[in-house]
Design a protein around this motif. Structure first.
Motif, PDB file in Angstrom:
ATOM      1  N   ALA A  39      11.867  15.908 -10.673  1.00  0.00           N
ATOM      2  CA  ALA A  39      11.598  16.715  -9.476  1.00  0.00           C
ATOM      3  C   ALA A  39      10.674  15.977  -8.518  1.00  0.00           C
ATOM      4  N   TYR A  40       9.686  15.283  -9.063  1.00  0.00           N
ATOM      5  CA  TYR A  40       8.786  14.507  -8.202  1.00  0.00           C
ATOM      6  C   TYR A  40       9.503  13.320  -7.568  1.00  0.00           C
ATOM      7  N   ILE A  41      10.489  12.759  -8.258  1.00  0.00           N
ATOM      8  CA  ILE A  41      11.266  11.678  -7.657  1.00  0.00           C
ATOM      9  C   ILE A  41      12.048  12.205  -6.460  1.00  0.00           C
ATOM     10  N   VAL A  42      12.688  13.373  -6.639  1.00  0.00           N
ATOM     11  CA  VAL A  42      13.466  13.969  -5.551  1.00  0.00           C
ATOM     12  C   VAL A  42      12.559  14.315  -4.373  1.00  0.00           C
ATOM     13  N   GLY A  43      11.483  15.063  -4.658  1.00  0.00           N
ATOM     14  CA  GLY A  43      10.581  15.474  -3.588  1.00  0.00           C
ATOM     15  C   GLY A  43       9.900  14.302  -2.919  1.00  0.00           C
ATOM     16  N   GLY A  44       9.418  13.357  -3.744  1.00  0.00           N
ATOM     17  CA  GLY A  44       8.704  12.207  -3.193  1.00  0.00           C
ATOM     18  C   GLY A  44       9.594  11.306  -2.358  1.00  0.00           C
ATOM     19  N   SER A  45      10.805  11.047  -2.835  1.00  0.00           N
ATOM     20  CA  SER A  45      11.698  10.152  -2.091  1.00  0.00           C
ATOM     21  C   SER A  45      12.083  10.764  -0.745  1.00  0.00           C
TER      22      SER A  45
ATOM     23  N   THR B  12       0.842  -1.208   0.000  1.00  0.00           N
ATOM     24  CA  THR B  12       0.000   0.000   0.000  1.00  0.00           C
ATOM     25  C   THR B  12       0.872   1.251   0.000  1.00  0.00           C
ATOM     26  N   GLY B  13       2.025   1.185   0.676  1.00  0.00           N
ATOM     27  CA  GLY B  13       2.958   2.303   0.624  1.00  0.00           C
ATOM     28  C   GLY B  13       3.516   2.512  -0.770  1.00  0.00           C
ATOM     29  N   LEU B  14       3.824   1.406  -1.460  1.00  0.00           N
ATOM     30  CA  LEU B  14       4.317   1.485  -2.836  1.00  0.00           C
ATOM     31  C   LEU B  14       3.300   2.199  -3.723  1.00  0.00           C
ATOM     32  N   HIS B  15       2.029   1.827  -3.587  1.00  0.00           N
ATOM     33  CA  HIS B  15       0.975   2.482  -4.369  1.00  0.00           C
ATOM     34  C   HIS B  15       0.849   3.957  -3.998  1.00  0.00           C
ATOM     35  N   SER B  16       0.887   4.260  -2.713  1.00  0.00           N
ATOM     36  CA  SER B  16       0.753   5.653  -2.285  1.00  0.00           C
ATOM     37  C   SER B  16       1.946   6.493  -2.740  1.00  0.00           C
ATOM     38  N   GLY B  17       3.145   5.892  -2.738  1.00  0.00           N
ATOM     39  CA  GLY B  17       4.316   6.618  -3.205  1.00  0.00           C
ATOM     40  C   GLY B  17       4.205   7.020  -4.664  1.00  0.00           C
ATOM     41  N   ILE B  18       3.610   6.155  -5.462  1.00  0.00           N
ATOM     42  CA  ILE B  18       3.397   6.471  -6.880  1.00  0.00           C
ATOM     43  C   ILE B  18       2.281   7.499  -7.038  1.00  0.00           C
ATOM     44  N   SER B  19       1.128   7.209  -6.434  1.00  0.00           N
ATOM     45  CA  SER B  19      -0.041   8.062  -6.658  1.00  0.00           C
ATOM     46  C   SER B  19       0.101   9.440  -6.038  1.00  0.00           C
ATOM     47  N   LEU B  20       0.839   9.542  -4.929  1.00  0.00           N
ATOM     48  CA  LEU B  20       0.992  10.828  -4.270  1.00  0.00           C
ATOM     49  C   LEU B  20       1.782  11.805  -5.132  1.00  0.00           C
ATOM     50  N   SER B  21       2.585  11.286  -6.057  1.00  0.00           N
ATOM     51  CA  SER B  21       3.297  12.138  -7.014  1.00  0.00           C
ATOM     52  C   SER B  21       2.502  12.319  -8.301  1.00  0.00           C
ATOM     53  N   VAL B  22       1.869  11.248  -8.784  1.00  0.00           N
ATOM     54  CA  VAL B  22       1.193  11.299 -10.079  1.00  0.00           C
ATOM     55  C   VAL B  22      -0.081  12.133 -10.027  1.00  0.00           C
TER      56      VAL B  22
END
Length: 522
Positions: free
Chosen positions: A415-421, A139-149
């Motif tokens: 930028a979303y990879i940097v911010g999200g990670s 669920t974290g994996l999904h949220s990590g993707i969707s929270l940026s997309v």
């Protein structure tokens, strides 16, 4: 394009198009952002039952139970593994949105939720704590993707005068998800020992609704034009998403950005970090995303019941007090959403972080004094509410919106990879460390969060400009730096150019050099 513009005169179409834009904002936020909020808070109510399940399972396997420290460690892992999955998701989001598009990524990654829901839902029957932990990871994996997309998608389909409003819609649903977890976690509903697996797995319901409806809506027009070079699909998408505007002007603005990126490939994270022309944007994304999580909001959401118990709230009343904070989250999110286009991004972030800093310091003071002053327990509850309200007004959604606004199309995925990670790494740090920090520092642990909040507020005030009602190119130019012109060249061509203005960061605007068109400049 002129013929397409003429088709926007019908009031019926205007209503339809406006509804389409709002429907996409609802579906993406309902099926993705709300899951993030739900998963943040859902482990709070059944914490006692989950720990008991872990202990009984280990007893049945090994014949001996877990020590209190080991049990705390396992539960902390259950809470924080959600953030580890989110970190991984944020690292692959750039690749996914480039290959599948913004909407395509949201739709295709829904399968992760169904896998996670099945694992957590059947974990008690199978007697497997590992299924709970792995389900939380997915669920974290999904949220990590969707929270940026999701904010990237909404930011690209929205006209510039509604970008802030739509950008904060996900934050409302994050608050709604937290509230839903608090309500379903009540003892009268799914807060019983036999129901906690169902409480964890109910996330599949909103995802199923999203999966059924979202594929009918078009992809981001900016993605279709700038990355896929499909003008026809872009016009079709704009016909869905625009109520009344000159789409010719909007397409020309996209084409201008496309021309500026002809010689620029999609930026990798490493190249983004080394690019001097966007150093202030990158630094700003780093500060606000780390500050968003180290503000202490995750400690409040993950461990609300423990905080209220230490504040002296009677145990039977804690679950209702916790659920009451969810209403505050939704109200604060609505206030932020409906005021951002009037007040701007900066006031919401500065005000939100400042309010959180004051309330975090207030919790420390209240917990210290409540042994002598009984009414201070209510002050600590008010401070918790203040932290949640301050967060939901601005810091909950504006950092994701700002990340989309500060960069051009070629830089945005990186930028979303940097911010999200960084966001998820900080989330993991707080979720894992807070119980031990609370045991060692006691009431003073909230002063750490307070100092972080005040520091971020000062940074936003000093560095980040207002981006309200500006195109992506205009925002990029506010930050851009003109390369220094050699002194000899300046002397040679001093009569052919004049300096118009400086931007706010000591560099020249892209438009700051005007050349005399009648002169021949080699």
């Amino acid at each position: 394009i002129g013929d397409v513009n003429a088709s926007f005169s019908s009031g019926k179409e205007i209503k339809h198009l406006t509804g389409s834009l709002l429907a996409v904002a609802f579906l993406t936020s309902f099926g993705s952002s709300m899951l993030y909020g739900y998963n943040l808070a859902v482990v709070n109510s059944p914490a006692m039952y989950i720990k008991d399940f872990y202990n009984k399972t280990v007893v049945s396997r090994n014949g001996t139970g877990l020590s209190e420290e080991t049990l705390t460690l396992m539960y902390s892992l259950t809470v924080s593994v959600f953030a580890i999955g989110g970190l991984l998701g944020s690292l692959i989001v750039g690749m996914l949105v480039t290959q599948f598009g913004r909407k395509g990524t949201i739709v295709k990654t829904t399968v992760l939720v169904f896998i996670a829901g099945s694992l957590m839902g059947f974990s008690r029957i199978c007697g497997s704590p590992e299924m709970v932990i792995f389900g939380r990871f997915i669920t974290g994996l999904h949220s990590g993707i969707s929270l940026s997309v999701v904010p990237m998608y909404l930011g690209e389909i929205a006209p510039k005068n509604l970008r802030g409003f739509l950008g904060l819609v996900p934050s409302i649903f994050i608050g709604t998800g937290v509230f839903a977890a608090q309500i379903l976690g009540l003892h009268e509903l799914l807060g019983k020992e036999e129901h906690w697996p169902l409480c964890l797995s109910v996330v599949v319901v909103p995802t199923f609704i999203q999966l059924m409806l979202l594929p009918w809506f078009p992809e981001s027009p900016r993605y279709l034009l700038i990355e896929k070079h499909n003008v026809h699909a872009t016009i079709t998408a704009l016909k869905w998403y625009r109520a009344k505007c000159n789409i010719q002007a909007e397409i020309e603005e996209m084409q201008e950005e496309q021309r500026s990126l002809l010689s620029v490939e999609t930026m990798s994270v490493w190249r983004l970090l080394l690019d001097d022309s966007v150093r202030w944007q990158v630094l700003s994304v780093v500060v606000i995303n780390i500050g968003m999580q180290l503000s202490g909001i995750d400690a409040i959401w993950f461990y609300t019941n423990d905080i209220f118990e230490k504040a002296g709230i009677p145990k039977p009343e804690i679950q209702y007090t916790t659920a009451g904070t969810g209403i505050i989250e939704i109200i604060a999110g609505l206030i932020g959403c409906f005021t951002i286009e009037k007040l701007g991004r900066r006031p919401l972030m500065i005000g939100g972080f400042t309010m959180m800093g004051i309330c975090s310091a207030g919790i420390t003071l209240a917990l210290i004094l409540q042994t002598n002053l009984s009414f201070m327990r209510y002050i600590s509850v008010c401070c918790v509410v203040g932290i949640i309200a301050g967060f939901c007004i601005g810091p909950a959604g504006v950092p994701f919106l700002i990340t989309a606004e500060l960069f051009k199309q070629s830089h945005r995925p990186a930028a979303y990879i940097v911010g999200g990670s960084l966001n998820w790494l900080s989330n993991f740090t707080v979720g894992f460390v807070f119980p031990f920090l609370q045991m060692s520092a006691g009431s003073y642990c909230y002063l750490v969060f307070s100092s972080v909040c005040f520091s971020v507020a000062v940074y936003v005030y000093a560095v980040i400009p207002e981006t309200k009602n500006k195109t992506f190119l205009e925002i990029s130019r506010m930050f851009s730096k003109k390369e220094a012109i050699p002194e000899t060249q300046c002397l040679t061509h001093v009569d052919h150019m004049k300096l118009k203005k400086m931007n706010g960061y000591g560099g020249l605007d892209h438009t700051s050099l005007e050349f005399d068109s009648s002169s021949s400049v080699p």
